[in-house]
Scaffold this motif. Structure first.
Motif, short mmCIF file in Angstrom:
data_model
loop_
_atom_site.label_atom_id
_atom_site.label_comp_id
_atom_site.label_asym_id
_atom_site.label_seq_id
_atom_site.Cartn_x
_atom_site.Cartn_y
_atom_site.Cartn_z
N ALA A 9 -27.03 79.67 13.56
CA ALA A 9 -25.80 81.19 14.55
C ALA A 9 -26.48 81.89 14.00
N LEU A 10 -26.08 82.72 12.58
CA LEU A 10 -26.75 83.74 11.84
C LEU A 10 -28.11 84.41 12.27
N ASP A 11 -29.03 84.34 12.52
CA ASP A 11 -30.23 83.82 12.54
C ASP A 11 -30.44 84.98 13.10
N PRO A 12 -31.15 86.51 11.99
CA PRO A 12 -31.25 87.97 12.52
C PRO A 12 -32.09 88.11 14.12
N ALA A 13 -32.33 87.18 13.56
CA ALA A 13 -34.04 87.21 14.57
C ALA A 13 -33.39 87.26 16.58
N LEU A 14 -31.77 86.23 16.62
CA LEU A 14 -31.20 86.22 17.38
C LEU A 14 -30.19 88.42 17.97
N GLY A 15 -30.30 88.57 16.73
CA GLY A 15 -29.16 89.80 17.02
C GLY A 15 -28.39 90.02 17.44
N LEU A 16 -27.55 88.39 17.13
CA LEU A 16 -25.63 88.63 17.61
C LEU A 16 -24.72 89.24 16.27
N LYS A 17 -23.80 89.53 17.07
CA LYS A 17 -22.56 90.61 15.73
C LYS A 17 -22.14 89.33 15.95
N VAL A 18 -21.47 88.36 14.77
CA VAL A 18 -21.32 87.06 14.71
C VAL A 18 -19.88 87.82 14.03
N GLY A 19 -18.84 87.04 14.55
CA GLY A 19 -17.82 87.37 13.19
C GLY A 19 -17.13 85.01 13.36
N ALA A 20 -15.75 85.13 12.53
CA ALA A 20 -15.39 84.05 12.98
C ALA A 20 -13.45 83.87 12.80
N ILE A 21 -13.28 82.93 13.11
CA ILE A 21 -11.64 82.67 13.40
C ILE A 21 -11.05 82.20 13.03
N SER A 22 -9.83 81.90 12.04
CA SER A 22 -9.61 81.80 11.13
C SER A 22 -7.70 81.02 11.28
N SER A 23 -7.17 80.37 10.96
CA SER A 23 -5.41 80.52 11.19
C SER A 23 -5.08 79.96 9.55
N PHE A 24 -6.72 80.11 8.77
CA PHE A 24 -5.80 80.13 7.54
C PHE A 24 -5.33 78.32 7.46
N GLY A 25 -5.16 77.39 8.15
CA GLY A 25 -4.27 76.21 8.00
C GLY A 25 -4.63 75.25 6.91
N ALA A 26 -4.28 74.12 7.62
CA ALA A 26 -4.39 72.65 6.79
C ALA A 26 -6.22 72.71 6.39
N GLU A 27 -6.91 73.05 7.57
CA GLU A 27 -8.49 72.56 7.32
C GLU A 27 -9.89 73.64 7.37
N SER A 28 -8.94 75.24 7.45
CA SER A 28 -9.61 76.33 7.61
C SER A 28 -10.70 75.94 6.37
N ALA A 29 -10.17 75.74 5.04
CA ALA A 29 -11.13 75.99 3.94
C ALA A 29 -12.50 75.70 4.13
N VAL A 30 -12.98 74.32 4.71
CA VAL A 30 -13.89 73.40 5.12
C VAL A 30 -14.91 74.44 5.84
N LEU A 31 -13.87 75.62 6.98
CA LEU A 31 -15.09 76.03 7.60
C LEU A 31 -15.45 77.42 7.22
N LEU A 32 -14.39 78.10 6.02
CA LEU A 32 -15.09 79.02 5.68
C LEU A 32 -15.61 79.06 4.41
N ASP A 33 -15.40 77.33 3.88
CA ASP A 33 -16.73 77.83 2.71
C ASP A 33 -17.76 77.33 3.38
N VAL A 34 -18.09 76.94 4.76
CA VAL A 34 -19.27 76.93 4.65
C VAL A 34 -20.21 78.78 5.47
N VAL A 35 -19.48 79.11 6.36
CA VAL A 35 -19.51 80.64 6.45
C VAL A 35 -19.83 80.79 4.91
N ALA A 36 -18.84 80.96 3.95
CA ALA A 36 -18.85 81.87 3.25
C ALA A 36 -20.11 81.73 2.13
N ARG A 37 -20.75 80.03 2.40
CA ARG A 37 -22.48 79.79 1.74
C ARG A 37 -23.04 80.17 2.64
N GLU A 38 -23.05 80.93 3.83
CA GLU A 38 -24.01 81.06 4.12
C GLU A 38 -24.03 82.49 3.95
#
Length: 358
Positions: free
Chosen positions: A151-180
Protein backbone atom coordinates in the motif's frame (compact mmCIF):
# COMPACT_ATOMS: atom_id res chain seq x y z
CA UNK A 1 -34.28 24.39 -1.98
CA UNK A 2 -34.60 28.16 -1.76
CA UNK A 3 -37.50 29.14 0.50
CA UNK A 4 -40.10 31.58 -0.82
CA UNK A 5 -41.41 33.91 1.88
CA UNK A 6 -44.42 36.11 1.23
CA UNK A 7 -44.51 39.65 2.59
CA UNK A 8 -41.97 41.81 4.41
CA UNK A 9 -39.68 39.70 6.57
CA UNK A 10 -38.22 40.57 9.95
CA UNK A 11 -34.48 41.06 10.18
CA UNK A 12 -31.81 43.66 9.58
CA UNK A 13 -32.26 45.07 6.07
CA UNK A 14 -29.24 46.24 4.09
CA UNK A 15 -28.86 47.30 0.48
CA UNK A 16 -26.52 45.18 -1.61
CA UNK A 17 -24.63 48.43 -2.26
CA UNK A 18 -23.48 48.43 1.39
CA UNK A 19 -19.71 47.92 1.67
CA UNK A 20 -18.66 44.41 2.69
CA UNK A 21 -16.98 45.60 5.91
CA UNK A 22 -20.21 47.20 7.10
CA UNK A 23 -22.27 44.14 6.17
CA UNK A 24 -19.90 41.84 8.06
CA UNK A 25 -19.93 44.05 11.13
CA UNK A 26 -23.73 44.16 11.13
CA UNK A 27 -24.10 40.42 10.48
CA UNK A 28 -21.97 39.57 13.52
CA UNK A 29 -24.88 40.47 15.79
CA UNK A 30 -27.79 39.37 13.60
CA UNK A 31 -29.46 35.98 13.15
CA UNK A 32 -31.45 37.19 10.12
CA UNK A 33 -30.08 39.42 7.38
CA UNK A 34 -32.15 40.72 4.45
CA UNK A 35 -30.12 41.92 1.47
CA UNK A 36 -32.12 44.19 -0.83
CA UNK A 37 -31.31 44.18 -4.55
CA UNK A 38 -31.86 47.54 -6.24
CA UNK A 39 -31.52 46.19 -9.78
CA UNK A 40 -31.94 42.80 -11.45
CA UNK A 41 -28.49 43.02 -13.00
CA UNK A 42 -26.66 43.90 -9.75
CA UNK A 43 -24.44 40.99 -8.74
CA UNK A 44 -23.12 42.49 -5.54
CA UNK A 45 -25.73 40.72 -3.42
CA UNK A 46 -24.55 37.33 -4.65
CA UNK A 47 -20.95 38.24 -3.78
CA UNK A 48 -21.90 39.50 -0.33
CA UNK A 49 -23.79 36.28 0.45
CA UNK A 50 -20.95 34.07 -0.76
CA UNK A 51 -18.32 35.94 1.26
CA UNK A 52 -20.45 35.90 4.40
CA UNK A 53 -20.92 32.14 4.13
CA UNK A 54 -17.27 31.51 3.35
CA UNK A 55 -16.33 33.47 6.47
CA UNK A 56 -18.64 31.50 8.70
CA UNK A 57 -21.94 33.40 8.89
CA UNK A 58 -24.60 30.88 9.96
CA UNK A 59 -27.66 33.10 10.23
CA UNK A 60 -30.52 33.26 7.75
CA UNK A 61 -29.85 35.17 4.53
CA UNK A 62 -32.90 36.49 2.67
CA UNK A 63 -32.83 38.11 -0.78
CA UNK A 64 -35.34 40.92 -1.37
CA UNK A 65 -36.11 43.58 -3.92
CA UNK A 66 -35.47 43.22 -7.61
CA UNK A 67 -34.76 39.53 -8.08
CA UNK A 68 -36.16 37.11 -10.68
CA UNK A 69 -37.18 33.43 -10.59
CA UNK A 70 -34.41 32.79 -13.13
CA UNK A 71 -31.95 33.73 -10.37
CA UNK A 72 -33.33 31.27 -7.81
CA UNK A 73 -30.65 28.62 -8.17
CA UNK A 74 -27.84 31.15 -8.20
CA UNK A 75 -29.21 32.80 -5.06
CA UNK A 76 -29.28 29.45 -3.27
CA UNK A 77 -25.81 28.43 -4.42
CA UNK A 78 -24.42 31.80 -3.34
CA UNK A 79 -25.63 31.22 0.21
CA UNK A 80 -29.17 32.62 0.41
CA UNK A 81 -31.72 30.58 2.35
CA UNK A 82 -34.84 32.37 1.12
CA UNK A 83 -36.28 35.08 -1.09
CA UNK A 84 -38.84 37.69 -0.02
CA UNK A 85 -41.78 37.85 -2.47
CA UNK A 86 -44.66 40.25 -2.91
CA UNK A 87 -48.12 38.88 -2.01
CA UNK A 88 -49.50 36.78 -4.85
CA UNK A 89 -46.11 36.16 -6.50
CA UNK A 90 -45.70 32.95 -8.49
CA UNK A 91 -43.96 30.66 -5.99
CA UNK A 92 -44.20 27.73 -8.39
CA UNK A 93 -42.02 29.57 -10.89
CA UNK A 94 -39.33 30.09 -8.24
CA UNK A 95 -39.42 26.41 -7.23
CA UNK A 96 -39.29 25.31 -10.88
CA UNK A 97 -36.29 27.49 -11.72
CA UNK A 98 -34.48 26.49 -8.54
CA UNK A 99 -34.63 22.84 -9.64
CA UNK A 100 -34.27 23.39 -13.39
CA UNK A 101 -30.73 21.99 -13.47
CA UNK A 102 -29.38 18.90 -11.74
CA UNK A 103 -25.65 19.62 -12.08
CA UNK A 104 -23.33 22.54 -11.48
CA UNK A 105 -20.32 23.41 -13.59
CA UNK A 106 -18.68 25.66 -11.02
CA UNK A 107 -18.14 25.16 -7.29
CA UNK A 108 -19.98 27.50 -4.91
CA UNK A 109 -20.53 27.85 -1.18
CA UNK A 110 -23.26 25.22 -1.24
CA UNK A 111 -22.18 21.55 -0.92
CA UNK A 112 -23.31 20.48 -4.42
CA UNK A 113 -20.29 19.02 -6.24
CA UNK A 114 -19.56 20.38 -9.69
CA UNK A 115 -20.07 18.11 -12.67
CA UNK A 116 -16.30 18.00 -13.10
CA UNK A 117 -15.85 16.73 -9.55
CA UNK A 118 -18.55 14.13 -10.14
CA UNK A 119 -16.81 12.90 -13.29
CA UNK A 120 -13.44 12.87 -11.54
CA UNK A 121 -14.88 10.96 -8.57
CA UNK A 122 -16.48 8.39 -10.87
CA UNK A 123 -13.21 7.89 -12.73
CA UNK A 124 -11.32 7.71 -9.44
CA UNK A 125 -13.69 5.02 -8.14
CA UNK A 126 -13.09 2.94 -11.27
CA UNK A 127 -9.33 3.36 -10.90
CA UNK A 128 -9.44 2.41 -7.21
CA UNK A 129 -11.62 -0.61 -7.87
CA UNK A 130 -9.05 -1.87 -10.36
CA UNK A 131 -6.20 -1.09 -7.97
CA UNK A 132 -7.89 -2.89 -5.05
CA UNK A 133 -8.50 -5.92 -7.24
CA UNK A 134 -4.86 -5.98 -8.36
CA UNK A 135 -3.45 -5.53 -4.87
CA UNK A 136 -5.68 -8.28 -3.48
CA UNK A 137 -4.31 -10.63 -6.13
CA UNK A 138 -0.70 -9.60 -5.61
CA UNK A 139 -0.83 -9.93 -1.80
CA UNK A 140 -2.88 -13.12 -1.64
CA UNK A 141 -1.37 -15.40 0.99
CA UNK A 142 1.03 -12.72 2.24
CA UNK A 143 1.28 -11.31 5.73
CA UNK A 144 0.24 -7.99 7.21
CA UNK A 145 3.66 -6.40 6.75
CA UNK A 146 3.66 -7.23 3.03
CA UNK A 147 0.15 -5.78 2.64
CA UNK A 148 1.18 -2.51 4.30
CA UNK A 149 4.36 -2.37 2.23
CA UNK A 150 2.35 -2.84 -0.97
CA UNK A 151 0.00 0.00 0.00
CA UNK A 152 2.91 2.34 0.76
CA UNK A 153 4.72 1.61 -2.50
CA UNK A 154 5.74 5.08 -3.81
CA UNK A 155 5.00 3.92 -7.34
CA UNK A 156 1.27 3.96 -6.50
CA UNK A 157 1.40 7.66 -5.67
CA UNK A 158 -1.12 7.28 -2.84
CA UNK A 159 -1.40 9.58 0.16
CA UNK A 160 -1.89 6.99 2.89
CA UNK A 161 -2.99 7.44 6.50
CA UNK A 162 -4.05 5.09 9.27
CA UNK A 163 -7.03 5.09 11.64
CA UNK A 164 -6.56 3.91 15.21
CA UNK A 165 -8.70 3.90 18.33
CA UNK A 166 -5.67 3.02 20.50
CA UNK A 167 -7.87 0.28 21.86
CA UNK A 168 -7.34 -3.28 23.02
CA UNK A 169 -5.73 -4.60 19.82
CA UNK A 170 -4.43 -1.39 18.28
CA UNK A 171 -0.79 -2.03 19.16
CA UNK A 172 -0.55 -4.77 16.54
CA UNK A 173 -1.60 -2.67 13.56
CA UNK A 174 0.42 0.34 14.68
CA UNK A 175 3.48 -1.83 15.21
CA UNK A 176 3.18 -3.25 11.69
CA UNK A 177 2.77 0.24 10.24
CA UNK A 178 5.57 1.79 12.30
CA UNK A 179 8.05 -0.93 11.32
CA UNK A 180 7.40 -0.09 7.68
CA UNK A 181 7.10 3.71 7.97
CA UNK A 182 6.86 5.46 11.34
CA UNK A 183 5.74 8.79 9.89
CA UNK A 184 2.50 7.51 8.37
CA UNK A 185 -0.20 9.89 9.69
CA UNK A 186 -2.30 8.14 12.36
CA UNK A 187 -5.76 9.63 12.95
CA UNK A 188 -7.15 9.30 16.48
CA UNK A 189 -10.75 10.42 16.99
CA UNK A 190 -10.65 12.36 20.24
CA UNK A 191 -14.36 12.11 20.99
CA UNK A 192 -14.12 13.71 24.40
CA UNK A 193 -15.59 10.56 25.94
CA UNK A 194 -12.66 8.16 25.95
CA UNK A 195 -11.50 6.36 29.07
CA UNK A 196 -8.60 8.16 30.71
CA UNK A 197 -6.68 4.90 30.37
CA UNK A 198 -7.06 5.11 26.58
CA UNK A 199 -5.59 8.60 26.48
CA UNK A 200 -2.63 7.50 28.61
CA UNK A 201 -2.18 4.40 26.46
CA UNK A 202 -2.14 6.53 23.32
CA UNK A 203 0.79 8.49 24.69
CA UNK A 204 2.59 5.35 25.86
CA UNK A 205 2.14 3.47 22.59
CA UNK A 206 3.06 6.46 20.45
CA UNK A 207 6.39 6.71 22.25
CA UNK A 208 7.03 2.98 22.35
CA UNK A 209 6.54 2.56 18.61
CA UNK A 210 8.18 5.82 17.58
CA UNK A 211 5.11 7.14 15.77
CA UNK A 212 5.84 10.68 14.61
CA UNK A 213 2.51 11.91 13.21
CA UNK A 214 -0.43 11.04 15.47
CA UNK A 215 -3.28 13.46 14.76
CA UNK A 216 -5.99 14.15 17.33
CA UNK A 217 -9.30 14.93 15.67
CA UNK A 218 -12.15 16.44 17.68
CA UNK A 219 -15.83 17.09 16.91
CA UNK A 220 -16.69 20.46 15.42
CA UNK A 221 -17.28 22.82 18.36
CA UNK A 222 -20.35 24.48 16.86
CA UNK A 223 -21.92 21.16 15.85
CA UNK A 224 -21.32 19.81 19.33
CA UNK A 225 -22.79 22.91 20.98
CA UNK A 226 -25.90 22.50 18.84
CA UNK A 227 -26.33 18.73 18.96
CA UNK A 228 -24.80 17.65 22.27
CA UNK A 229 -24.21 20.61 24.54
CA UNK A 230 -24.72 18.47 27.68
CA UNK A 231 -22.52 15.54 26.52
CA UNK A 232 -25.38 13.07 26.92
CA UNK A 233 -26.53 12.46 23.34
CA UNK A 234 -25.39 8.85 23.72
CA UNK A 235 -28.27 8.27 26.14
CA UNK A 236 -30.96 9.02 23.55
CA UNK A 237 -29.34 8.42 20.17
CA UNK A 238 -26.09 6.48 20.04
CA UNK A 239 -25.97 6.61 16.25
CA UNK A 240 -26.24 10.41 16.26
CA UNK A 241 -23.54 10.60 18.93
CA UNK A 242 -21.17 8.48 16.84
CA UNK A 243 -21.98 10.55 13.77
CA UNK A 244 -21.14 13.78 15.60
CA UNK A 245 -18.02 12.55 17.38
CA UNK A 246 -16.57 10.08 14.87
CA UNK A 247 -18.09 9.96 11.38
CA UNK A 248 -18.12 13.69 10.65
CA UNK A 249 -14.70 14.46 12.17
CA UNK A 250 -13.09 11.53 10.35
CA UNK A 251 -14.55 12.65 7.03
CA UNK A 252 -13.08 16.12 7.54
CA UNK A 253 -9.71 14.89 8.80
CA UNK A 254 -9.13 12.36 6.00
CA UNK A 255 -10.45 14.36 3.06
CA UNK A 256 -6.95 14.63 1.60
CA UNK A 257 -6.08 10.94 1.82
CA UNK A 258 -6.34 8.43 -1.03
CA UNK A 259 -6.08 5.40 1.25
CA UNK A 260 -6.61 4.57 4.92
CA UNK A 261 -5.15 1.66 6.88
CA UNK A 262 -7.46 0.10 9.46
CA UNK A 263 -7.14 -2.62 12.10
CA UNK A 264 -10.43 -4.36 11.28
CA UNK A 265 -10.61 -8.14 11.31
CA UNK A 266 -13.22 -10.56 10.03
CA UNK A 267 -13.75 -12.29 13.35
CA UNK A 268 -14.75 -9.10 15.16
CA UNK A 269 -18.30 -8.67 13.84
CA UNK A 270 -20.78 -10.00 11.30
CA UNK A 271 -20.45 -6.72 9.39
CA UNK A 272 -16.79 -7.59 8.79
CA UNK A 273 -17.19 -11.24 7.80
CA UNK A 274 -16.37 -10.59 4.12
CA UNK A 275 -13.54 -8.14 4.75
CA UNK A 276 -10.68 -8.20 2.26
CA UNK A 277 -7.20 -6.69 2.60
CA UNK A 278 -8.03 -4.02 0.01
CA UNK A 279 -11.46 -2.52 -0.66
CA UNK A 280 -13.00 0.74 -1.81
CA UNK A 281 -15.23 2.60 0.61
CA UNK A 282 -16.78 5.97 -0.28
CA UNK A 283 -14.17 6.63 -2.94
CA UNK A 284 -11.21 5.85 -0.64
CA UNK A 285 -9.01 2.76 -0.68
CA UNK A 286 -9.30 0.99 2.67
CA UNK A 287 -6.39 -1.25 3.63
CA UNK A 288 -7.08 -4.01 6.15
CA UNK A 289 -3.79 -5.86 6.68
CA UNK A 290 -5.18 -7.83 9.65
CA UNK A 291 -8.41 -8.86 7.92
CA UNK A 292 -7.69 -12.59 8.14
CA UNK A 293 -6.19 -12.55 11.64
CA UNK A 294 -7.78 -14.33 14.58
CA UNK A 295 -7.76 -13.36 18.23
CA UNK A 296 -4.98 -15.89 18.81
CA UNK A 297 -2.91 -14.27 16.05
CA UNK A 298 -3.26 -10.92 17.78
CA UNK A 299 -2.19 -12.33 21.15
CA UNK A 300 0.76 -14.12 19.61
CA UNK A 301 2.02 -10.91 17.98
CA UNK A 302 1.59 -8.89 21.17
CA UNK A 303 3.58 -11.47 23.10
CA UNK A 304 6.27 -11.95 20.48
CA UNK A 305 6.88 -8.21 20.15
CA UNK A 306 6.40 -7.54 23.88
CA UNK A 307 4.06 -4.67 23.06
CA UNK A 308 2.39 -2.56 25.76
CA UNK A 309 -1.16 -3.68 26.56
CA UNK A 310 -4.12 -1.38 27.06
CA UNK A 311 -4.55 -1.14 30.86
CA UNK A 312 -8.27 -1.97 30.67
CA UNK A 313 -7.69 -5.35 29.02
CA UNK A 314 -6.78 -7.00 32.30
CA UNK A 315 -10.10 -5.72 33.68
CA UNK A 316 -12.07 -7.63 31.04
CA UNK A 317 -12.37 -4.99 28.32
CA UNK A 318 -11.57 -6.73 25.05
CA UNK A 319 -12.89 -4.06 22.67
CA UNK A 320 -12.62 -0.48 23.85
CA UNK A 321 -14.41 2.63 22.63
CA UNK A 322 -16.02 5.56 24.45
CA UNK A 323 -16.74 4.93 28.12
CA UNK A 324 -20.56 5.40 27.98
CA UNK A 325 -20.95 2.66 25.39
CA UNK A 326 -18.30 0.15 26.49
CA UNK A 327 -18.34 -2.50 29.20
CA UNK A 328 -16.17 -5.42 30.22
CA UNK A 329 -17.13 -8.79 28.76
CA UNK A 330 -17.67 -12.05 30.59
CA UNK A 331 -15.86 -15.30 29.87
CA UNK A 332 -17.24 -16.87 26.72
CA UNK A 333 -18.67 -13.62 25.36
CA UNK A 334 -17.65 -12.23 21.98
CA UNK A 335 -14.90 -9.61 22.19
CA UNK A 336 -17.23 -6.88 20.93
CA UNK A 337 -20.17 -7.85 23.11
CA UNK A 338 -19.20 -5.00 25.39
CA UNK A 339 -19.67 -2.38 22.70
CA UNK A 340 -23.14 -0.77 22.64
CA UNK A 341 -24.37 -3.58 24.87
CA UNK A 342 -28.14 -3.96 24.74
CA UNK A 343 -28.44 -1.91 21.55
CA UNK A 344 -29.05 -2.98 17.98
CA UNK A 345 -25.67 -1.55 17.01
CA UNK A 346 -22.30 -3.12 16.23
CA UNK A 347 -20.41 -0.36 14.41
CA UNK A 348 -19.84 3.34 15.08
CA UNK A 349 -20.34 4.13 11.39
CA UNK A 350 -16.89 5.11 10.14
CA UNK A 351 -16.59 1.77 8.35
CA UNK A 352 -20.15 1.55 7.04
CA UNK A 353 -20.00 3.72 3.94
CA UNK A 354 -20.80 2.59 0.44
CA UNK A 355 -18.39 -0.29 -0.05
CA UNK A 356 -17.07 -1.44 -3.42
CA UNK A 357 -15.31 -4.67 -2.60
CA UNK A 358 -12.78 -5.88 -5.14
Amino acid sequence: MLQTLEGIQNGLRLSVTTPLEEVEAAAAAEDVLVLEFDAFRDGRGFSLAAVLRERGYRGQLIAAGKVLPDQARHLRRSGFDAVELAPGADRAAWARMDQAFSAAYQPAVDPDPSIWRRRRAAANDRDLDALADRLNRETAGKGAAEIVKAALDPALGLKVGAISSFGAESAVLLDVVAREKADVPVVFLETGQHFLQTLSYRTQLTRALGLTDVRLVTPDAEEKATLDARDDLWKTDADACCDLRKVRPLARATAGFDALITGRKRYQASTRADLRPFEVLDGVLRINPLAEWTGDDVEAWLDARDLPRHPLVEQGYRSIGCWPCTRAVDDGEDARAGRWSGMDKVECGIHLGKRKAA
